[in-house]
Design a protein around this motif. Sequence first.
Motif, mmCIF file in Angstrom:
data_model
loop_
_atom_site.group_PDB
_atom_site.id
_atom_site.type_symbol
_atom_site.label_atom_id
_atom_site.label_comp_id
_atom_site.label_asym_id
_atom_site.label_seq_id
_atom_site.Cartn_x
_atom_site.Cartn_y
_atom_site.Cartn_z
ATOM 1 N N PHE A 11 0.921 -1.173 0.081
ATOM 2 C CA PHE A 11 -0.121 -0.033 0.110
ATOM 3 C C PHE A 11 1.083 1.237 -0.188
ATOM 4 C CE2 PHE A 11 -3.114 -2.629 2.983
ATOM 5 C CZ PHE A 11 -3.624 -3.248 1.863
ATOM 6 N N PRO A 12 0.590 2.381 -0.815
ATOM 7 C CA PRO A 12 1.410 3.521 -0.886
ATOM 8 C C PRO A 12 1.814 4.235 0.457
ATOM 9 C CG PRO A 12 -0.273 3.429 -2.728
ATOM 10 C CD PRO A 12 -0.349 2.305 -1.877
ATOM 11 N N TYR A 13 0.480 4.107 1.351
ATOM 12 C CA TYR A 13 0.470 4.674 2.707
ATOM 13 C C TYR A 13 1.452 3.885 3.629
ATOM 14 C CZ TYR A 13 -0.721 6.536 7.400
ATOM 15 O OH TYR A 13 -0.697 7.008 8.482
ATOM 16 N N TRP A 14 1.563 2.618 3.498
ATOM 17 C CA TRP A 14 2.504 1.698 4.177
ATOM 18 C C TRP A 14 3.776 2.111 3.791
ATOM 19 C CZ3 TRP A 14 -0.042 -3.626 5.370
ATOM 20 C CH2 TRP A 14 -1.112 -3.623 6.116
ATOM 21 N N LYS A 15 3.935 1.990 2.725
ATOM 22 C CA LYS A 15 5.565 2.233 1.932
ATOM 23 C C LYS A 15 6.048 3.418 2.470
ATOM 24 C CE LYS A 15 6.227 0.463 -2.223
ATOM 25 N NZ LYS A 15 6.408 0.374 -3.754
ATOM 26 N N GLU A 16 5.143 4.573 2.488
ATOM 27 C CA GLU A 16 5.666 5.931 2.930
ATOM 28 C C GLU A 16 5.896 6.032 4.631
ATOM 29 O OE1 GLU A 16 3.747 10.555 3.092
ATOM 30 O OE2 GLU A 16 2.920 8.924 1.902
ATOM 31 N N TYR A 17 4.934 5.271 5.239
ATOM 32 C CA TYR A 17 5.009 5.142 6.761
ATOM 33 C C TYR A 17 6.172 4.320 7.057
ATOM 34 C CZ TYR A 17 3.658 5.086 11.756
ATOM 35 O OH TYR A 17 3.825 5.147 12.907
ATOM 36 N N TYR A 18 6.619 3.279 6.614
ATOM 37 C CA TYR A 18 7.286 2.238 7.256
ATOM 38 C C TYR A 18 8.577 2.257 6.565
ATOM 39 C CZ TYR A 18 3.151 0.237 9.701
ATOM 40 O OH TYR A 18 2.192 -0.198 10.497
ATOM 41 N N LEU A 19 8.637 2.720 5.648
ATOM 42 C CA LEU A 19 9.790 3.115 4.648
ATOM 43 C C LEU A 19 10.914 1.788 4.694
ATOM 44 C CD1 LEU A 19 10.942 6.646 5.947
ATOM 45 C CD2 LEU A 19 9.825 5.993 3.666
ATOM 46 N N ASP A 20 12.060 1.997 4.872
ATOM 47 C CA ASP A 20 12.889 0.721 4.937
ATOM 48 C C ASP A 20 13.011 -0.130 6.153
ATOM 49 O OD1 ASP A 20 13.911 2.556 6.616
ATOM 50 O OD2 ASP A 20 15.932 2.537 5.813
ATOM 51 N N LYS A 21 11.918 -0.192 6.793
ATOM 52 C CA LYS A 21 11.658 -1.106 7.923
ATOM 53 C C LYS A 21 11.068 -2.188 7.767
ATOM 54 C CE LYS A 21 12.122 3.297 10.314
ATOM 55 N NZ LYS A 21 12.079 4.107 9.031
ATOM 56 N N ALA A 22 10.702 -2.550 6.499
ATOM 57 C CA ALA A 22 9.488 -3.595 6.323
ATOM 58 C C ALA A 22 10.056 -4.142 4.714
ATOM 59 C CB ALA A 22 8.033 -3.246 6.451
ATOM 60 N N TYR A 23 9.429 -5.165 4.367
ATOM 61 C CA TYR A 23 9.508 -5.760 2.853
ATOM 62 C C TYR A 23 8.127 -5.647 2.435
ATOM 63 C CZ TYR A 23 14.032 -7.933 4.360
ATOM 64 O OH TYR A 23 15.184 -8.326 4.958
ATOM 65 N N TYR A 24 7.942 -5.024 1.019
ATOM 66 C CA TYR A 24 6.664 -4.966 0.564
ATOM 67 C C TYR A 24 6.371 -5.942 -0.973
ATOM 68 C CZ TYR A 24 7.633 -0.964 3.218
ATOM 69 O OH TYR A 24 7.591 0.001 4.275
ATOM 70 N N VAL A 25 5.312 -6.266 -0.773
ATOM 71 C CA VAL A 25 4.747 -7.331 -1.870
ATOM 72 C C VAL A 25 3.263 -7.229 -2.184
ATOM 73 C CG1 VAL A 25 4.093 -9.140 -0.380
ATOM 74 C CG2 VAL A 25 5.097 -9.702 -2.637
ATOM 75 N N ASN A 26 2.968 -7.644 -3.463
ATOM 76 C CA ASN A 26 1.181 -7.513 -3.760
ATOM 77 C C ASN A 26 0.863 -8.515 -2.912
ATOM 78 O OD1 ASN A 26 -1.071 -7.960 -4.934
ATOM 79 N ND2 ASN A 26 -0.257 -8.033 -7.061
ATOM 80 N N PRO A 27 -0.111 -8.123 -2.273
ATOM 81 C CA PRO A 27 -0.569 -9.369 -1.138
ATOM 82 C C PRO A 27 -1.683 -10.192 -2.106
ATOM 83 C CG PRO A 27 -2.003 -7.187 -1.189
ATOM 84 C CD PRO A 27 -0.746 -6.959 -2.029
ATOM 85 N N LEU A 28 -1.740 -10.033 -3.077
ATOM 86 C CA LEU A 28 -2.814 -10.987 -4.045
ATOM 87 C C LEU A 28 -2.113 -11.741 -4.707
ATOM 88 C CD1 LEU A 28 -5.554 -8.358 -5.004
ATOM 89 C CD2 LEU A 28 -5.327 -9.796 -2.971
ATOM 90 N N ALA A 29 -0.360 -11.991 -4.766
ATOM 91 C CA ALA A 29 0.036 -12.678 -5.478
ATOM 92 C C ALA A 29 0.915 -13.784 -4.891
ATOM 93 C CB ALA A 29 1.040 -11.648 -6.472
#
Length: 373
Positions: A306-324
Amino acid sequence: MKENKIAHITSVHPRFDTRIFLKEVRSLSEDKRNVCLIVADGKGDEVSNGINIYDVGKPNNRVSRLLFSWIKITYTVLKRRIKVIHFHDPELISAALLLRLFGVKVIMDIHELVIHDIDDKDWLRKFFLTKIVKFIYSIFERIGIFISYKVILAEAGYTNYFHNKYKSQLSKFSVVRNVPKMELIDSKPKLKRDGNKNILIYVGLISKIRGIAEMLETIAILDDTFELWLIGRWDSEKLHSKCKLHAAWSKVKYFGFLPPQEIYSICKSGDIGLSTLHPVENHLYTTPVKSFEYMACKLPMLMSDFPYWKEYYLDKAYYVNPLAPKDIAGTIVSILENTKYKNELIEKAYHFAFQNSWEKEKEILLKQYKEII
């Protein structure tokens, strides 16, 4: 301060709900406030940590709860001569309104954006009731805001919605986030585990829109060194039964609904924490408590992109398409292979969690009470 009696009231949540009892009620008690908890779970009255818990009885079904629990709670508040109520469920707005007429001060605690949550109810869509229920709820929400002295939001991401809709009442709103108590997490040891396994952990409500189907598909793709550990309540027993028939269920360990103390020991023993929620409106601007728990337990987390999550957590998490599921599985393998980056991320995330702990949020909560008592 016996003349300033406070009651947290809920007809839906369990008596030892983490946000309500462990954080808010106990924080008030530690601040020498005369606080009690009124619930509707059928487990009877008791005293816990010096706090009185009053039970109005468990309703037989949802209709009974909507029709009668609020009346019983109202009676209990008046009987106990409570001066301030802090309510946690939209269905208690009727009780809050009546009690306000009796001179009781009202605090409204908003745990989620209910107006968007209604859109995600399959049974409402099935009977074409979504628009009707949203219209009715919007009226009750407006009443709840109007009669409340203070309105507490559990998520900073909710402020845009409420500030835009209730511009004339902005002074009532504050954010008291549902973040972990670090002192509780730091004191818990790891759970013993099989060192040859790679453990994926999910904490929270287990439901379709929170990604259980994709988690099962992901664990099915990964080899037999991987296990999925689930902690929390099922959205329905029907969903639980369906998931147990999945081919990958043999690689799943279900712990049930646990108190935080036990959850933290389990999280500390995992390899990756999952927060791959579906991109529905009610998820897009939240900061799930599980994310802070993962970080505080030094568990690297994989989140929806989610754009908001990527902006909020930045480099403190890994990100992925949750439907894939294929992409999720590939990212999991990549995380475990790149140990150096993972360890750097874990340290940054831990310090971030420490800066966003309940120990800081409770000061905001206590400030709200000082302003009205």
